[in-house]
Design a protein around this motif. Structure first.
Motif, mmCIF file in Angstrom:
data_model
loop_
_atom_site.group_PDB
_atom_site.id
_atom_site.type_symbol
_atom_site.label_atom_id
_atom_site.label_comp_id
_atom_site.label_asym_id
_atom_site.label_seq_id
_atom_site.Cartn_x
_atom_site.Cartn_y
_atom_site.Cartn_z
ATOM 1 N N ARG A 58 -39.011 1.047 49.232
ATOM 2 C CA ARG A 58 -39.834 2.170 48.400
ATOM 3 C C ARG A 58 -40.960 1.482 47.765
ATOM 4 N N PRO A 59 -42.256 1.302 47.834
ATOM 5 C CA PRO A 59 -43.188 0.757 47.199
ATOM 6 C C PRO A 59 -43.392 1.512 46.112
ATOM 7 N N GLN A 60 -43.827 0.835 44.817
ATOM 8 C CA GLN A 60 -44.037 1.489 43.627
ATOM 9 C C GLN A 60 -45.408 2.395 43.692
ATOM 10 N N ARG A 61 -45.344 3.139 42.843
ATOM 11 C CA ARG A 61 -46.632 3.855 42.747
ATOM 12 C C ARG A 61 -47.211 3.945 41.534
ATOM 13 N N SER A 62 -48.450 4.259 41.328
ATOM 14 C CA SER A 62 -49.470 3.874 40.194
ATOM 15 C C SER A 62 -48.396 4.821 39.075
ATOM 16 N N PRO A 63 -48.268 3.842 38.076
ATOM 17 C CA PRO A 63 -47.542 4.064 36.814
ATOM 18 C C PRO A 63 -48.514 5.273 36.049
ATOM 19 N N LEU A 282 -48.301 7.773 49.698
ATOM 20 C CA LEU A 282 -47.627 7.922 48.292
ATOM 21 C C LEU A 282 -48.514 8.661 47.327
ATOM 22 N N GLY A 283 -49.775 9.085 47.942
ATOM 23 C CA GLY A 283 -50.671 9.866 47.121
ATOM 24 C C GLY A 283 -51.213 9.534 45.710
ATOM 25 N N ASP A 284 -51.371 8.066 45.746
ATOM 26 C CA ASP A 284 -51.887 7.385 44.622
ATOM 27 C C ASP A 284 -52.869 6.278 44.918
#
Length: 297
Positions: A58-63, A282-284
């Motif tokens: 699961r890639p990290q999304r924009s913090p 991911l919507g980001d």
């Protein structure tokens, strides 16, 4: 003869375990009946195991954009990967982990680890396919494609000589973050975040939770971390941050956006307003240089 609805959770866990490595089978089983659907909805950790053993993280999304939001569930991620495989026209995306399928069969779930001396890892072929120029050489000379500083994963102290210096091409990386023509969305990586299969594939085999990159002098200049396993998208996003915001790359981006706007029949401002809403699975996603270009008008 017992029915599915009468089986205990322990028995359903055993059925689920037999499917590990086949993400399509997991999604199909979860849609078989209400009992299985309810069981699968209550155990997102099972979906994580299903994704892991198929080679997906699961890639990290924009913090910044999602500091207070939960990441997508593992079930949602699995369903997105299976659905995309039926739509995408890029073989290396549809069958993103075919190259490591046999290795994952022998890798125990939660085989995630941190890079350490003498550990051998193999980069996913997509790492090279997406980030390296298709031409024979990348050059810093005027009018040629420009490159990010030479680098390779840290394996020091290494039991063998370091691998040949690899030079990712900045323009190739830039293009994986910019949009493409609507009719090509499933035929080109543009942007990569539209392709969950390629994006979620683990960047290495075996999967690792931290990757360090060195330049030719042995200095670490980029670190990629993901406690759930570093993915292709994690590395891809780290690389794009290294692209200098200079006139050369600004012009490359401007020409690309301008061509897409002209093809769509919109002004550049109108096109930017339309495309900026497309944020990927991911919507980001943020499109490089797009705000800068619009603000300059």
């Amino acid at each position: 003869m017992p029915s599915l609805s009468s089986l205990s959770d322990v028995a359903l866990h055993a059925v689920w375990a037999h499917l590990l490595g086949d993400l399509h089978a997991h999604v199909a089983v979860a849609q078989t009946c209400r009992r299985l659907r309810d069981f699968c909805n209550r155990h997102d950790d099972l979906w994580r195991a299903a994704c892991f053993t198929a080679g997906f993280g699961r890639p990290q999304r924009s913090p910044v954009a999602f500091a207070d939001e939960e990441p997508p569930s593992w079930k949602a991620l699995a369903c997105a990967i299976v659905k995309h495989a039926s739509d995408c026209e890029i073989g290396s995306c549809m069958r993103a982990n075919a190259c490591f399928a046999q290795q994952y069969k022998h890798l125990p779930y939660t085989g995630l680890r941190t890079l350490h001396p003498y550990q051998l890892v193999e980069f996913h072929p997509l790492y090279f396919y997406l980030h390296f120029s298709q031409s024979a050489h990348a050059s810093q000379g005027g009018g040629h494609r420009r490159s990010i500083s030479a680098h390779f994963p840290t394996l020091s102290p290494s039991p063998s000589p370091p691998p040949p210096v690899s030079i990712p091409d900045a323009v190739s990386i830039l293009l994986t973050h910019m949009p493409t023509f609507p009719e090509c969305r499933y035929a080109q990586y543009g942007p990569l975040c539209r392709h969950p299969n390629a994006s979620c594939a683990f960047a290495t085999f075996p999967p690792v939770d931290r990757l360090e990159f060195e330049n030719a002098d042995g200095d670490v200049f980029m670190i990629v971390e993901n406690t759930e396993g570093c993915t292709i998208l994690d590395v891809n996003r780290a690389l794009v941050q290294l692209i200098p915001a200079d006139q050369y790359h600004l012009e490359v981006a401007y020409e690309h956006y301008q061509e897409l706007a002209l093809t769509s029949g919109l002004s550049l401002t109108q096109y930017a307003s339309a495309v900026v809403r497309e944020k990927g699975f991911l919507g980001d996603h943020e499109y490089p240089f797009l705000k800068h270009i619009i603000n300059s008008f």
